[in-house]
Write a protein that holds these residues in place. Structure first.
Motif, PDB file in Angstrom:
ATOM      1  N   THR A 307       1.508  -1.043  -0.141  1.00  0.00           N
ATOM      2  CA  THR A 307       0.108  -0.355   0.110  1.00  0.00           C
ATOM      3  C   THR A 307       0.925   1.281  -0.057  1.00  0.00           C
ATOM      4  OG1 THR A 307      -0.041   0.028   2.252  1.00  0.00           O
ATOM      5  CG2 THR A 307      -1.623  -0.884   1.002  1.00  0.00           C
ATOM      6  N   LEU A 310       1.638   2.117  -3.804  1.00  0.00           N
ATOM      7  CA  LEU A 310       0.179   1.928  -3.945  1.00  0.00           C
ATOM      8  C   LEU A 310       0.724   3.583  -3.749  1.00  0.00           C
ATOM      9  CD1 LEU A 310      -0.896  -0.637  -4.260  1.00  0.00           C
ATOM     10  CD2 LEU A 310      -0.543   0.166  -6.596  1.00  0.00           C
ATOM     11  N   MET A 347      -8.103  -0.793  -1.688  1.00  0.00           N
ATOM     12  CA  MET A 347      -8.033  -0.645  -2.701  1.00  0.00           C
ATOM     13  C   MET A 347      -9.055  -0.266  -3.301  1.00  0.00           C
ATOM     14  SD  MET A 347      -5.410  -3.110  -5.080  1.00  0.00           S
ATOM     15  CE  MET A 347      -6.074  -2.098  -6.583  1.00  0.00           C
ATOM     16  N   ARG A 350      -9.758   3.395  -2.390  1.00  0.00           N
ATOM     17  CA  ARG A 350      -8.764   3.932  -3.968  1.00  0.00           C
ATOM     18  C   ARG A 350      -9.856   4.122  -4.538  1.00  0.00           C
ATOM     19  NH1 ARG A 350      -7.223   5.104   1.396  1.00  0.00           N
ATOM     20  NH2 ARG A 350      -5.291   5.880   0.911  1.00  0.00           N
ATOM     21  N   MET A 352      -9.967   1.046  -6.809  1.00  0.00           N
ATOM     22  CA  MET A 352      -9.022   0.739  -7.707  1.00  0.00           C
ATOM     23  C   MET A 352      -9.688  -0.885  -7.671  1.00  0.00           C
ATOM     24  SD  MET A 352      -5.398   2.235  -6.705  1.00  0.00           S
ATOM     25  CE  MET A 352      -4.638   1.331  -8.018  1.00  0.00           C
ATOM     26  N   HIS A 354      -8.646  -5.043  -8.693  1.00  0.00           N
ATOM     27  CA  HIS A 354      -7.383  -5.530  -8.609  1.00  0.00           C
ATOM     28  C   HIS A 354      -7.358  -6.461  -9.457  1.00  0.00           C
ATOM     29  CE1 HIS A 354      -4.697  -7.677  -5.448  1.00  0.00           C
ATOM     30  NE2 HIS A 354      -3.552  -7.556  -6.417  1.00  0.00           N
TER      31      HIS A 354
END
Length: 450
Positions: A307, A310, A347, A350, A352, A354
């Motif tokens: 993280t 990222l 994620m 955020r 996002m 995966h």
């Protein structure tokens, strides 16, 4: 005084000869022929015939010989006169034509045998100088026309006369094969440019011929191809085999990206520092441009390390501030830190997505795997005794990789050129440089030829 016996006989013999000379009968030509014919009939012997006619036997044989010789000459004259007749002339003409036809057939047969024995007349065949000279001799000594002789040999007339012109001007040496390449190539790289290429190769020995060609084109504004650079360096014995093994991925990612920040690949790789143990490099690589967006050298491979990397990538790319419809997706393997619920929650916060590759199939993450191999091939050439030294070496190579190393799969552009949107302008500029360079070489060739 008594006289010798022979002295009295000489006057007597002389008197007898005179009497015979005066009393000798002169025979005409008709009488001579009559006497000779009577002797040829054989009714009386030659001696009896000569006594009856009052002639010597030798005289008869002399007349007979003359008679036979005259008849022979007469017969020969008649034959010569008969041989001048029109029929005989026609026969002579036919005989001459037959002789010429036989000679032509004999020559054609000999030429055909020579052709098949030597393999002449095959399309695209190359003839050595000895056979060219032999063909020229065959045509010169043939009583057939040159066109017909060449047709039998299977040699094109243009080819033969090209050989013949060189033979007349240069002799047998002119029939030797000449190299097909021109004596001067119009697109030849000037010697000054060659020296500059060699100098660049010596200054930057880590560059491959492909990278040298692109670097020279971009920095010197003069186009050179990869093949030309390779030949030049090979002639200078500057080509060395790589000190590492290149491994190519077996498959490719099926869903290809079309723009930067569409898909990020991430993974861990490990390095050992002497006396310190193992360290782990976490990298975020843009799938479209191969640009290393962010990286961290960690002591563990926990989710927090992922993280944190990222977060650095979002900040470096500006995706944390920009409002976009779709944030980058993340592609990783099935490591423990990537399948954890903590990473999934992070994620989701955020916004996002995966994506994980299939188990036991590292080719799905082939780009970042290849990046790790390239990194280790350069960084692990030395041993490191401090973490800071290892981190500095990794940072230097990442800067070189992003901004200076030409990537073949990107059209010999750097990852930064593609990621920052400079690709089209650079490719267009290289195309213009290539056109100007070729025009300059052509002009130089014309000036030299003139």
């Amino acid at each position: 005084m008594r006289q010798k016996p022979g002295t009295r006989k000489e006057p007597a013999e002389k008197v007898v000869k005179d009497i015979r000379r005066r009393t000798r009968k002169h025979h005409s030509a008709e009488e001579k022929i009559r006497i000779v014919l009577e002797g040829l009939r054989g009714e009386d012997s030659i001696a009896e015939l000569c006594r009856r006619e009052g002639i010597a036997t030798s005289l008869y044989y002399s007349w007979s010989k003359e008679f036979l010789e005259a008849g022979k000459k007469r017969l020969a004259g008649d034959t010569a006169r008969q041989a001048t007749s029109p029929e005989v002339k026609e026969l002579r003409h036919e005989a001459a034509a037959l002789k010429e036809a036989v000679a032509d057939l004999t020559l054609e047969n000999r030429l055909l045998k020579k052709k098949h024995a030597r393999g002449w007349g095959v399309r695209g065949m190359r003839y050595p100088a000895t056979e060219k000279l032999e063909i020229i001799r065959q045509v010169e000594h043939s009583h057939l026309p040159a066109k017909q002789t060449l047709g039998l040999l299977g040699i094109p007339r243009t080819t033969f006369y090209r050989w013949y012109d060189r033979y007349l001007s240069l002799g047998a040496a002119g029939l030797e094969d000449r190299p097909s390449r021109p004596s001067r190539v119009w697109n030849r790289i000037p010697d000054k440019v060659r020296d500059e290429i060699v100098e660049l190769a010596l200054d930057e020995p880590e560059l491959s011929p492909r990278e040298l060609a692109v670097r020279f084109t971009d920095t010197k504004r003069y186009f050179v191809s990869e093949a030309s650079v390779y030949r030049l360096l090979k002639a200078q014995d500057l080509i060395t085999s790589p000190a590492f093994v290149v491994i190519k991925a077996a498959d490719e990612f099926h869903e290809k990206t079309t723009r930067p920040n569409q898909l990020w690949q991430t993974d861990f790789t490990y390095f050992k520092v002497v006396g310190w143990g193992w360290f782990y490099l976490s990298t975020i690589l843009d799938d479209f441009s191969r640009y290393v967006i962010a990286w961290r050298l960690c002591t563990t491979m926990k989710t927090s390390d992922v993280t944190a990397t990222l977060e650095d990538a979002l900040i470096a790319s500006g995706c944390d501030r920009a409002t976009v419809a779709h944030r980058p997706r993340l592609l990783s393997d099935n490591g423990s830190s990537y399948i954890s619920g903590e990473l999934a929650d992070w994620m989701a916060s955020r916004n996002m997505d995966h994506v994980r590759g299939a188990p036991c199939h590292p080719q799905t993450q082939g780009k970042i795997e290849r990046w790790h191999q390239t990194l280790k091939n350069r960084v692990l050439l030395e041993n490191y005794y401090l973490p800071g030294a290892l981190e500095a070496a990794i940072g230097d190579f990442i800067d070189h990789y992003n901004h200076h190393r030409y990537h073949e799969s990107l059209g010999n552009l750097t990852p930064a050129d593609v990621y920052l949107g400079r690709a089209e302008a650079i490719l267009r500029q290289r195309k213009e440089i290539k056109a100007r360079t070729i025009e300059k070489r052509r002009l130089l060739h014309r000036q030299t030829a003139a």
